[in-house]
Each structure stands twice: as structure tokens, then as C-alpha cells.
Design a protein around this motif. Structure first.
Motif, PDB file in Angstrom:
ATOM      1  N   VAL A 532      -4.307  -3.973  -2.729  1.00 52.40           N
ATOM      2  CA  VAL A 532      -5.588  -3.502  -3.255  1.00 52.40           C
ATOM      3  C   VAL A 532      -6.658  -3.547  -2.156  1.00 52.40           C
ATOM      4  N   ALA A 533      -6.642  -4.619  -1.356  1.00 47.52           N
ATOM      5  CA  ALA A 533      -7.619  -4.728  -0.268  1.00 47.52           C
ATOM      6  C   ALA A 533      -7.446  -3.590   0.733  1.00 47.52           C
ATOM      7  N   GLU A 534      -6.192  -3.295   1.073  1.00 48.41           N
ATOM      8  CA  GLU A 534      -5.935  -2.192   2.014  1.00 48.41           C
ATOM      9  C   GLU A 534      -6.505  -0.892   1.472  1.00 48.41           C
ATOM     10  N   GLU A 535      -6.248  -0.638   0.201  1.00 50.34           N
ATOM     11  CA  GLU A 535      -6.716   0.604  -0.419  1.00 50.34           C
ATOM     12  C   GLU A 535      -8.232   0.682  -0.408  1.00 50.34           C
ATOM     13  N   LEU A 536      -8.843  -0.460  -0.741  1.00 56.67           N
ATOM     14  CA  LEU A 536     -10.294  -0.510  -0.882  1.00 56.67           C
ATOM     15  C   LEU A 536     -10.991  -0.259   0.461  1.00 56.67           C
ATOM     16  N   VAL A 537     -10.443  -0.840   1.503  1.00 58.33           N
ATOM     17  CA  VAL A 537     -11.119  -0.781   2.804  1.00 58.33           C
ATOM     18  C   VAL A 537     -10.691   0.444   3.606  1.00 58.33           C
ATOM     19  N   PHE A 538      -9.419   0.750   3.590  1.00 61.94           N
ATOM     20  CA  PHE A 538      -8.924   1.846   4.438  1.00 61.94           C
ATOM     21  C   PHE A 538      -8.611   3.118   3.644  1.00 61.94           C
ATOM     22  N   GLN A 539      -8.812   3.057   2.344  1.00 55.87           N
ATOM     23  CA  GLN A 539      -8.441   4.177   1.462  1.00 55.87           C
ATOM     24  C   GLN A 539      -6.997   4.633   1.732  1.00 55.87           C
ATOM     25  N   GLU A 540      -6.188   3.694   2.024  1.00 56.01           N
ATOM     26  CA  GLU A 540      -4.798   4.012   2.340  1.00 56.01           C
ATOM     27  C   GLU A 540      -3.953   2.798   2.039  1.00 56.01           C
ATOM     28  N   CYS A 541      -2.653   3.009   1.843  1.00 53.13           N
ATOM     29  CA  CYS A 541      -1.820   1.815   1.697  1.00 53.13           C
ATOM     30  C   CYS A 541      -0.657   1.882   2.683  1.00 53.13           C
ATOM     31  N   SER A 542      -0.136   0.697   3.032  1.00 55.84           N
ATOM     32  CA  SER A 542       0.913   0.654   4.053  1.00 55.84           C
ATOM     33  C   SER A 542       2.199   0.097   3.456  1.00 55.84           C
ATOM     34  N   THR A 543       3.220   0.130   4.248  1.00 59.00           N
ATOM     35  CA  THR A 543       4.511  -0.387   3.772  1.00 59.00           C
ATOM     36  C   THR A 543       4.533  -1.911   3.738  1.00 59.00           C
ATOM     37  N   GLY A 544       3.504  -2.509   4.320  1.00 52.47           N
ATOM     38  CA  GLY A 544       3.459  -3.970   4.390  1.00 52.47           C
ATOM     39  C   GLY A 544       3.449  -4.647   3.034  1.00 52.47           C
ATOM     40  N   ALA A 545       3.147  -3.882   1.989  1.00 50.29           N
ATOM     41  CA  ALA A 545       3.049  -4.500   0.670  1.00 50.29           C
ATOM     42  C   ALA A 545       4.353  -4.454  -0.109  1.00 50.29           C
ATOM     43  N   ALA A 546       5.389  -3.929   0.513  1.00 50.95           N
ATOM     44  CA  ALA A 546       6.652  -3.741  -0.214  1.00 50.95           C
ATOM     45  C   ALA A 546       7.150  -5.047  -0.835  1.00 50.95           C
ATOM     46  N   ASN A 547       7.083  -6.104  -0.051  1.00 46.93           N
ATOM     47  CA  ASN A 547       7.571  -7.388  -0.512  1.00 46.93           C
ATOM     48  C   ASN A 547       6.752  -7.911  -1.690  1.00 46.93           C
ATOM     49  N   ASP A 548       5.417  -7.732  -1.583  1.00 43.23           N
ATOM     50  CA  ASP A 548       4.532  -8.158  -2.666  1.00 43.23           C
ATOM     51  C   ASP A 548       4.853  -7.407  -3.950  1.00 43.23           C
TER      52      ASP A 548
END
Ligand code: ATP
Ligand code: ZN
Length: 662
Positions: A532-548
Motif C-alpha cells: 500500500v505504501a508503494e502504491e501511495l507514494v510511487f503510484q506503482e507496485c513492485s514484485t517485492g510484495a509477493a511474499n507479503d
């Protein structure tokens, strides 16, 4: 064919039964049992015996030459020009004395020939050095040559031996592969059916109950087992039945092996240890032979203890395997059952087995008369951890600032093996810094390493990547601080550790045995905080959240399917989503509900996740300024502990810093 020509150990068997084998990386003093099991050796033996006989036969024919047809020199010449001949026997008739006296200028090879051979008028010469010219020369000098075997020799030789050579090569190759171990094992090609049990004699088992802590109930129960071994008459007199099998159940590293060894040490009896996986081989019948051998060995050394670790490798429910290979396992299991039934309690052999998957065990194993005693060993509670730490720090020099009670408090969820590892890591760190004493800081670093994996400082991270990771981790932190029911934060870092680029570590205040709905929802919420933080700040999401995402989904699924925590579906078990993975006995129930229910489960799971994600969004939108600040400091400092975090974020309604570790 039950007898074979292999040398057997002497009748008493005591002198040469056990040979010290230095285990790779193991403790010196472990002994490998050298059991005999004709049945087990059979396949390898028969083949090699046959090959040997065949070779002998061919060799005899090849070298004796007595009944070989003699050919004339001319024939011999044409033969030589036609093909490669490996060896010929040359007969001299007239000029043997000439050769002997050295008058005859014979080829070098001929001169080297043992004179006694010459006296019998027959000697062998290697043809590659015995050229046609040399033959001609000899003939000119009056030596009559007769050749006893023709050119087909090599061909015959190859034709006869090639398959055997290939076969033998394959056999060795396969054996090496299967044993999957070092060459030491491959050396003993006849050991297929022998158990791979390691035996420790009664003089070497030094472990006692004093070395095991935090499992007092288990020790109490096992004390009786020790008495069975040391004083069997006492129980037999009153007609009591000695249990044959004890099953130790519990998660990895809780000291099951240690306990079994301690029983042997207390009772002062030999200890055979083997892993269930060691029975399983590619060849059918080998596992069963190994089981047989193991019990034979044990009976000879009675009273003693057999310890089978990870018995689930052989003890899985029968008839449940998928695909090939389970026949062999079933046969092995059957043999194990037969052996267990076969030995009477008078034999004074006690079988102890350990597993962390009791659910997949074949019910036949658990029947009375087999593993009729089952002892559960859990991860230690806080007092247990303290006691275990005390054992493992017995011989380590501790600095005055190390408080074992605090260490125990700050390591919830650690198993006995984890704690042993903690002490060891701390000692290593102290040694690296050339300290004389182990300090509290060493312990903290060691715990971080165990909790979060080793740091990978050398890994190159771009500034952009670092920033993304910092916001991701700050997202986790802030959401958990503002979500009720979250676990206390232990530390946050953007130094790559283990497999992740950054990490937020939590450390519960106490041992938790059950979880409530609030706690589970909080876990899902803060797991999603990073994304959610990634989306909020960068308006994008990365693969880093896969584990979460995986973690969050897993919890949500279990809430709906197992824990009855969804309102519309109610407290009904819809099957454990994980069990189907194991091809044990759960194979049969893939789904026991309708298509509509399946759909509903999916909807419910999604609802839970989306709801939690909304909550995380709300928190982070409100705390956007703090998020920026936290991420900024994190980029700069790379790691923050619980107290430092709280100084930046202030208190929330959720996670508090763990007072012990902060
Ligand atoms: N209760 C305990 N008391 C003291 N030390 C322990 C305890 N539990 C584990 N340990 C330490 O951890 C090491 C590993 O434990 P052990 O091999 O007995 O675990 P296990 O339950 O057999 O694990 P696995 O299921 O993985 O085989 C032991 O050698 C010991 O040093
Ligand atoms: Zn994350």
C-alpha cells in the motif's frame, strides 16, 4: 543361495563386528554397523559372482592354449597382417639353447623372458613389439614359430566382455548416484541391504536427561522406559508388558533426537540411530532388507535402543502414494511392522521413533503393541527456554551484562535447536572480535541473524531500489503501529538479509498458542502495508510484495476454510488448503463441497483481503507525513530498533515496542 562366500565375522561377533568409521563432519566415535544380511547382498553378489566366473573361464581358455589349434608360420603371418593380436605363444624347438646362450639375436622382448619359461619351450610375447620382421628373423635363425591363437581373440574378448564392462560401469554409476554420498560409501558395493544405522556403544553415549531441558513431562514418561531397559525383571515379574515402541512427536529441533540419546545414556545401553529416509532406496526390497538387518543387529546388542528419526519417510499411510516408488516404501513399512511384531518384549530392544508429521503416519504403526507410547514434545515456553539456555551456556564465558532470563523472554517461538544455535552464533561473533567474554550485544546480533537471516551487506542496491524498499518497510511499520492487535515490532532494516531486500521483524511479547480474529486481521493488514505504501507514494507496485501477499492470502484462506471465521460460511471445515500438497492420506479428500461453496470461499477470502487493504490505506493516507519521515531516516540509518521507531512515529493503538528488546 542364502550362503555366500563372503567372510563372516567370527561367531562371537564381538571383535570385528563394528569398525570405526569417521563420519564426514560427524563426531568421531560414531560407529557404522556392519551387519550381515545375505538377502540384502544377494542381487549385487550374484551378478558379480557370475561376471567373475565368466572372466575366469575366458582367461583360462585364453592363456592356457593347450587345446588351441596350432597354425603354421605362414598362416600366422597372414593373421598378423589381418588383425591386431594381443598375445601369442611362441614355441621354440631347435634353437632354444641358442636363445639361452644369447647367440641368437632375438628381439628384446624375447630376451627378457624368464628362462624357466623358455625351458618349457613356451613363452608369451606381446605382439605389438614382436613385429613381422622379428618373426622373419627368428625363423631365419632356425626358430620354428608356432602360433596358437588367431586374430579373433581380441574380438572374442571384446564381444564377451563389453556387455559386462558396460554393466559393471552402470552398476557403479547407479550405486554412487543412489547412495548420493561420498565415495567412501560407494567403496562398499555389497552393502545394499545393510542398515545404515550408526551405532554408539554404551560407553560413548554421554547424553543424559541433564542435557535436556524444557521437556519435563516427556522426561517423566521416559524415565519408565529407562527402567525397562535397566531392570526388566522388575516388570516381567509382575507380568507387566514392556512397551516396544515410543513415538516422539513434535516440531523440528525440539530435542527428540537428544531425548532418545539421553534414554540410552541413562540406561547405559548402545544406541542405534538411523533416519527413515535411509531405508528408502531405488531398488525394491532393499529397504526391507535394511530394516531386517537393523533389527538383527539390535537383537545382538540387546539391551539397546533403536532410534528412527523422521519415521514418516517410511511410515506414511499405505496405498496413498501417487505415481511409482511407493511399493518399495510400503514393503519397507511392512517389514518394519513385521519386525516390531516379531521381537518379544523379552528381547529388551526398545524402538524410539521421531516425526513432525504424525498426521501422515500409517495407523498400523500406532496400534497397541507397536508405538503404543506417544509423547508430544513442543517448543519450549519461557521457562523451558531459560533452562535450555542455561544448559548451552554452561561452558561459555558470559559477560556480566548477559541476562539469561531476558534472553529467554526475547526469544519466543525459538526451539531448543534455535537456542543452541543462538549461543553458538553469539560465541562465534565474540570470537571474531577477539573478545574473551560473550556480551549481550553478541547475543542480540546473533538473534537478529537467526530471526532475519544473515546480512548481505555486499549486495549492491541502487538508490532507487533503496528508496522503494524503505517506503515498503516503513509502510509495514506504520500500519502495524496503528492497527489494533499487531505484534510488537522488533526491528526494521533495509539491509538485505537472507532472501529479502528489507525486513520488518516482529517479536511477540509472549508465547501464543491460539490466535483471535483481531490478531489475524492485523497480521493481514500490516502484511499488506508495504504494498500500500508503494502504491501511495510511487503510484506503482513492485514484485517485492509477493511474499507479503502470499502470507496474507494464506491467513485469509485459513480463516475461511479452517477456523470458521467468515460470517456467511460459518464454522465449517472446508478442507485444509495445504494438505492436498502432501500425497499422504489426505489425497482422497480434494474437495468435499459444492462448486457454489468454492466460489463463495473465494469471495470471502477476497473480501477479507480487500477490507484489510482498505484499512492499511486509511492508516497510511492519514500518516503520510510520518511515512515520508520514517522512510527518509531509514534510508539514512538502514536499521532502526523498536525504540528508535517509536521516537519517530509516536505511539499508535497497535504494536508497541517490545520492552525487552527495545
Ligand atoms: N530441550 C532441549 N534441551 C537442550 N538442548 C536442546 C533441546 N532441544 C534441542 N536442543 C539442542 O538442539 C539440538 C538439535 O536437537 P535435536 O536434533 O534433538 O532435535 P530434533 O527434535 O530431533 O529435530 P529434528 O526433528 O529436526 O530431527 C540438540 O543437539 C541440542 O543441542
Ligand atoms: Zn514486505
Amino acid at each position: 543361495m542364502s550362503e555366500n562366500p563372503v567372510k563372516r565375522p567370527g561367531k562371537d561377533g564381538s571383535r570385528n563386528k563394528f569398525k570405526p568409521v569417521q563420519e564426514e563432519g560427524g563426531t568421531p566415535g560414531w560407529f557404522r554397523s556392519k551387519g550381515e544380511s545375505p538377502q540384502g547382498k544377494f542381487p549385487g553378489f550374484l551378478l558379480f559372482l557370475m561376471a567373475g566366473l565368466l572372466m575366469l573361464f575366458v582367461f583360462l581358455r585364453f592363456f592356457s592354449g593347450t587345446d588351441a589349434p596350432e597354425i603354421t608360420y605362414n598362416e600366422y603371418k597372414s593373421v598378423l597382417s589381418r588383425a591386431l593380436v594381443t598375445e601369442v605363444t611362441v614355441k621354440t624347438y631347435e634353437d632354444k639353447s641358442a636363445i639361452l646362450s644369447g647367440k641368437l639375436n632375438a628381439p628384446a622382448q624375447l630376451q627378457l623372458i624368464d628362462k624357466t619359461t623358455l625351458q618349457t619351450n613356451r613363452f608369451a610375447v606381446r605382439v605389438p613389439s614382436f613385429t613381422l620382421e622379428q618373426a622373419d628373423m627368428l625363423t631365419e635363425k632356425g626358430v620354428r614359430l608356432k602360433v596358437e591363437k588367431g586374430s579373433s581373440d581380441l574380438n572374442t574378448f571384446l564381444a564377451l566382455f563389453a556387455p559386462w564392462i558396460i554393466f559393471a560401469a552402470l552398476y557403479f554409476f547407479l550405486f554412487r548416484r543412489m547412495s548420493g554420498q561420498n565415495g567412501a560409501q560407494a567403496k562398499n558395493i555389497f552393502s545394499f541391504g545393510k542398515s545404515r544405522a550408526k551405532m554408539v556403544s554404551e560407553f560413548e553415549v554421554k547424553t543424559t536427561f541433564k542435557d535436556v531441558a524444557g521437556v519435563d513431562e516427556a522426561i517423566e514418561e521416559l524415565q519408565e522406559t529407562v527402567e525397562f531397559l535397566t531392570n526388566p525383571e522388575k516388570f516381567q515379574k509382575i507380568g507387566g508388558k514392556i512397551p516396544k515402541g515410543v513415538l516422539l512427536l513434535g516440531p523440528p529441533g525440539t530435542g527428540k533426537t537428544l531425548l532418545a540419546k539421553a534414554i540410552a545414556g541413562e540406561a547405559k545401553v548402545p544406541f542405534f540411530s538411523i533416519s527413515g529416509a535411509d531405508f528408502v532406496e531405488m531398488f525394491v526390497g532393499v529397504g526391507a532388507a535394511r530394516v531386517r538387518d537393523l533389527f538383527e543387529q539390535a537383537k545382538k546388542n540387546a539391551p539397546c535402543i533403536i532410534f528412527i528419526d523422521e519415521i514418516d519417510a517410511v511410515g506414511r499411510s499405505r496405498g496413498a502414494g501417487l505415481g511409482g516408488g511407493h511399493d518399495e516404501r510400503e514393503q519397507t513399512l511392512n517389514q518394519l511392522l513385521v519386525e516390531m511384531d516379531g521381537f518379544t518384549t523379552n528381547e529388551n530392544v526398545i524402538l524410539i521413533a521421531a516425526t513432525n508429521r504424525p498426521d501422515v503416519l500409517d495407523s498400523a504403526l500406532l496400534r497397541p503393541g507397536r508405538f503404543d507410547r506417544q509423547i508430544t514434545i513442543d517448543k519450549p515456553d519461557i521457562r523451558g527456554r531459560e533452562a535450555i539456555l542455561k544448559i548451552h551456556t554452561r561452558n561459555t564465558p558470559l559477560d556480566g551484562d548477559v541476562d539469561i532470563t531476558v534472553l529467554a523472554k526475547s526469544s519466543p517461538g525459538f526451539s531448543g535447536a534455535d537456542l543452541a544455535n543462538l549461543v553458538n552464533e553469539a560465541a562465534l561473533l565474540a570470537a571474531r572480535h577477539e573478545q574473551v567474554l560473550i556480551t549481550a550485544v553478541n547475543f542480540e546480533q546473533a538473534r537478529d541473524k537467526i530471526l532475519m537471516g544473515p546480512e548481505r551487506r555486499s549486495m549492491f542496491i541502487s538508490d532507487e531500489q533503496k528508496k522503494l524498499t524503505a517506503y515498503h518497510e516503513a509502510g509495514h511499520v506504520l500500519v502495524s503501529i496503528h492497527t489494533k492487535g499487531s505484534d510488537p515490532i522488533h526491528k526494521v532494516t533495509i539491509i538485505p538479509r537472507g532472501r529479502s531486500l528489507g525486513l520488518t521483524a516482529y517479536l511477540p511479547l509472549e508465547d501464543r498458542y491460539t490466535h483471535n480474529r483481531e490478531y489475524l486481521l492485523a497480521m493481514i493488514t500490516y502484511a499488506l502495508g508495504g504494498r500500500v505504501a508503494e502504491e501511495l507514494v510511487f503510484q506503482e507496485c513492485s514484485t517485492g510484495a509477493a511474499n507479503d501477499i502470499e502470507k496474507a492470502t494464506d491467513i485469509a484462506r485459513r480463516m475461511v476454510r479452517q477456523w470458521g471465521m467468515s460470517e456467511s460460511l460459518g464454522p465449517i471445515n472446508y478442507g485444509d488448503s495445504h494438505k492436498e500438497v502432501f500425497l499422504g492420506k489426505d489425497y482422497s479428500h480434494i474437495r468435499e463441497y459444492s462448486e457454489e461453496t468454492a466460489l463463495q470461499i473465494d469471495v470471502e477470502v477476497r473480501n477479507i483481503i480487500m477490507g484489510c487493504m482498505e484499512n492499511a490505506k486509511t492508516v497510511l493516507s492519514e500518516q503520510l507525513a510520518v511515512l515520508h519521515r520514517l522512510a527518509g531516516i531509514l534510508i539514512e540509518k538502514e536499521s532502526l530498533n523498536a525504540r528508535e521507531i517509536q521516537e519517530i512515529t509516536g505511539p499508535g493503538q497497535g504494536a508497541l515496542p517490545n520492552p525487552v528488546t527495545a
